[in-house]
Design a protein around this motif. Structure first.
Motif, PDB file in Angstrom:
ATOM      1  N   UNK A  50       0.897  -1.353   0.133  1.00 58.53           N
ATOM      2  CA  UNK A  50       0.091  -0.025   0.075  1.00 58.53           C
ATOM      3  C   UNK A  50       0.804   1.145   0.083  1.00 58.53           C
ATOM      4  N   UNK A  51       2.185   1.378   0.528  1.00 56.88           N
ATOM      5  CA  UNK A  51       2.749   2.543   0.675  1.00 56.88           C
ATOM      6  C   UNK A  51       3.994   2.482  -0.387  1.00 56.88           C
ATOM      7  N   UNK A  52       4.030   1.666  -1.245  1.00 62.75           N
ATOM      8  CA  UNK A  52       5.175   1.770  -2.063  1.00 62.75           C
ATOM      9  C   UNK A  52       4.555   2.388  -3.392  1.00 62.75           C
ATOM     10  N   UNK A  98       3.741  -1.020  16.345  1.00 59.70           N
ATOM     11  CA  UNK A  98       3.138   0.255  17.211  1.00 59.70           C
ATOM     12  C   UNK A  98       2.902   0.431  18.636  1.00 59.70           C
ATOM     13  N   UNK A  99       3.072   1.593  18.882  1.00 62.89           N
ATOM     14  CA  UNK A  99       3.223   1.852  20.478  1.00 62.89           C
ATOM     15  C   UNK A  99       2.306   2.861  20.844  1.00 62.89           C
ATOM     16  N   UNK A 154       0.371   3.341  12.408  1.00 61.35           N
ATOM     17  CA  UNK A 154       0.930   4.542  12.691  1.00 61.35           C
ATOM     18  C   UNK A 154       1.586   4.887  11.516  1.00 61.35           C
ATOM     19  N   UNK A 155       2.700   4.182  10.896  1.00 63.29           N
ATOM     20  CA  UNK A 155       3.123   4.296   9.759  1.00 63.29           C
ATOM     21  C   UNK A 155       3.313   3.299   8.917  1.00 63.29           C
ATOM     22  N   UNK A 156       2.663   3.386   7.722  1.00 59.83           N
ATOM     23  CA  UNK A 156       2.641   2.248   6.699  1.00 59.83           C
ATOM     24  C   UNK A 156       4.191   1.806   6.318  1.00 59.83           C
ATOM     25  N   UNK A 201       2.672   7.991   4.070  1.00 56.08           N
ATOM     26  CA  UNK A 201       1.693   7.398   4.827  1.00 56.08           C
ATOM     27  C   UNK A 201       0.077   7.699   4.399  1.00 56.08           C
ATOM     28  N   UNK A 202       0.120   9.310   3.858  1.00 56.79           N
ATOM     29  CA  UNK A 202      -1.269   9.741   3.221  1.00 56.79           C
ATOM     30  C   UNK A 202      -1.369   9.006   1.788  1.00 56.79           C
TER      31      UNK A 202
END
Length: 428
Positions: free
Chosen positions: A82-84, A191-192, A131-133, A138-139
């Motif tokens: 998705x993020x590539x 994620x945290x 939080x981060x793809x 990310x958008x």
């Protein structure tokens, strides 16, 4: 009607996906999406596109792949794409299928199965997101996930960070006021969340900081592949091109694709397959030619999924034992590779260090001291990796350690948020 949902809560994961539901009055339990799974509420995020037609997901995808003689495409870890921006899609049955279509195919099957379970049609969805793809933007990744949900025929789409959803599920059972750290370790992201919890409804202001890194279980599997298994498939091959004097090694770009469960299929591209055939001819030893033959079988017979399953099994064993063995046999492939916990820890040091840095940064961003955190609760198999578990305990000595039960924490938190979304929609 109070007995029918109006919103679906979807935890679309790199490895597993779950769906729960809500309406303004109540939250519904996770839906049994996969009758072939030991826990039917957990659908493995796997897609099978047999050459004969159709699309299958989860346990049925694996069964159909076997029944069709491994013809077609079996895909896992599709969330990574998705993020590539460079991933435009993959060829299936002669057509380029985009990342949005791949993810949308899985989400659509989830929606249809949930609709059949409840006996209604639901077109509103709250999806968890990391939080981060994994990727550059990310958008851009969230936009792709939204498009995938639209492909699945959802008409109203909302998002909630997955660690915040896990925090909602954990905070609902809190017995006293205290600071908590929630760790959500999936297949693709870690994620945290640092938040205040107590015997009351969790409010948005209770979440002090959220952090994440696109490194988790798949990256740890890749570290074992890179360090010990890749050589069985030509990762260390030496070759000399015609009329050249220099001894060359497999290009790192090829090795990176080989070591990624999401990107291994890229080696099927015609230009790359042609290059690998040349490397096989130019190899300097018969042993290297044999390893290139194994790579050819792995790629042409699409056995990457099964290979990484074997690597993951050995990794899980190393959480309880100090030694294991990666065993993978298939006509034309024979891998028996001993692995040790110490070797795995050395191979995965870079990835684990990045996860731990993210934890430290999230605590700092919350504006609290590590000693102020009273409870730590983790979900996901990667939390059981001995070095990660030990480092969390070392950093947060004053905190008691708790473990979420099973894989349901995120989807249960998403369902609670979906109820609030449904209430807000009802009030409008």
């Amino acid at each position: 009607m109070a007995d029918l949902p109006t919103h679906y809560a979807i935890d679309f994961g790199t490895s597993n996906s779950l769906l729960a539901a809500a309406n303004p009055e109540r939250v519904f339990d996770p839906v049994p999406l996969d009758p072939e799974a030991s826990d039917p509420t957990i659908l493995r995020s796997i897609l099978c596109f047999p050459d004969a037609g159709g699309v299958f997901v989860g346990g049925e995808a694996l069964r159909q792949y076997v029944e069709h003689g491994a013809e077609g495409r079996l895909l896992r870890s599709i969330k990574h794409h998705l993020g590539s921006r460079s991933f435009r899609g993959t060829i299936i049955r002669g057509r380029l299928v985009s990342a949005e279509e791949l993810v949308g195919a899985l989400l659509r099957q989830m929606r249809l199965r949930a609709d059949a379970h409840f006996g209604t049609e639901v077109r509103r969805a709250l999806l968890g997101r990391p939080v981060h793809f994994d990727g550059e933007d990310d958008a851009f990744a969230e936009g792709r996930l939204r498009k995938a949900a639209e492909v699945a025929e959802f008409e109203e789409i909302h998002f909630l960070p997955e660690p915040v959803a896990a925090a909602r599920a954990f905070g609902a059972a809190a017995q006293r006021e205290e600071l908590a750290l929630i760790g959500d370790f999936g297949g693709g992201t870690s994620d945290f969340t640092v938040l205040r919890i107590g015997p009351r409804a969790l409010e948005r202001g209770d979440v002090l900081a959220v952090g994440g890194v696109a490194i988790a279980g798949d990256a740890l599997d890749a570290s074992l592949m890179r360090a010990q298994v890749g050589r069985h498939f030509g990762a260390e091959v030496q070759y000399r091109a015609p009329f050249g004097n220099n001894v060359l090694r497999m290009p790192q770009g090829i090795v990176q694709h080989l070591c990624s469960p999401a990107h291994l299929s890229i080696l099927q591209r015609r230009d790359i397959a042609s290059f690998l055939a040349d490397v096989r001819r130019w190899s300097l030893s018969e042993e290297d030619r044999g390893r290139m033959d194994q790579l050819t079988v792995l790629v042409e017979d699409t056995q990457g999924f099964q290979l990484f399953e074997a690597i993951e099994r050995a990794k899980r064993t190393l959480s309880a034992r100090h030694a294991s063995e990666i065993v993978f046999t298939y006509p034309g492939i024979e891998v028996r590779e001993p692995v040790t916990r110490s070797g795995f820890e050395e191979a995965s040091r870079r990835e684990v260090d990045a996860i731990l840095r993210c934890l430290d940064e999230t605590v700092r961003a919350a504006g609290v001291e590590p000693g102020d955190i009273g409870v730590v609760c983790c979900t996901g198999g990667t939390a059981k990796v001995p070095r990660i578990a030990a480092e969390i305990r070392r950093r947060l000595r004053a905190a008691r350690m708790e473990q979420f039960k099973g894989f349901h924490s995120v989807v249960e938190g998403l369902a609670r948020e979906a109820r609030e979304v449904a209430r807000a929609a009802q009030a409008r």
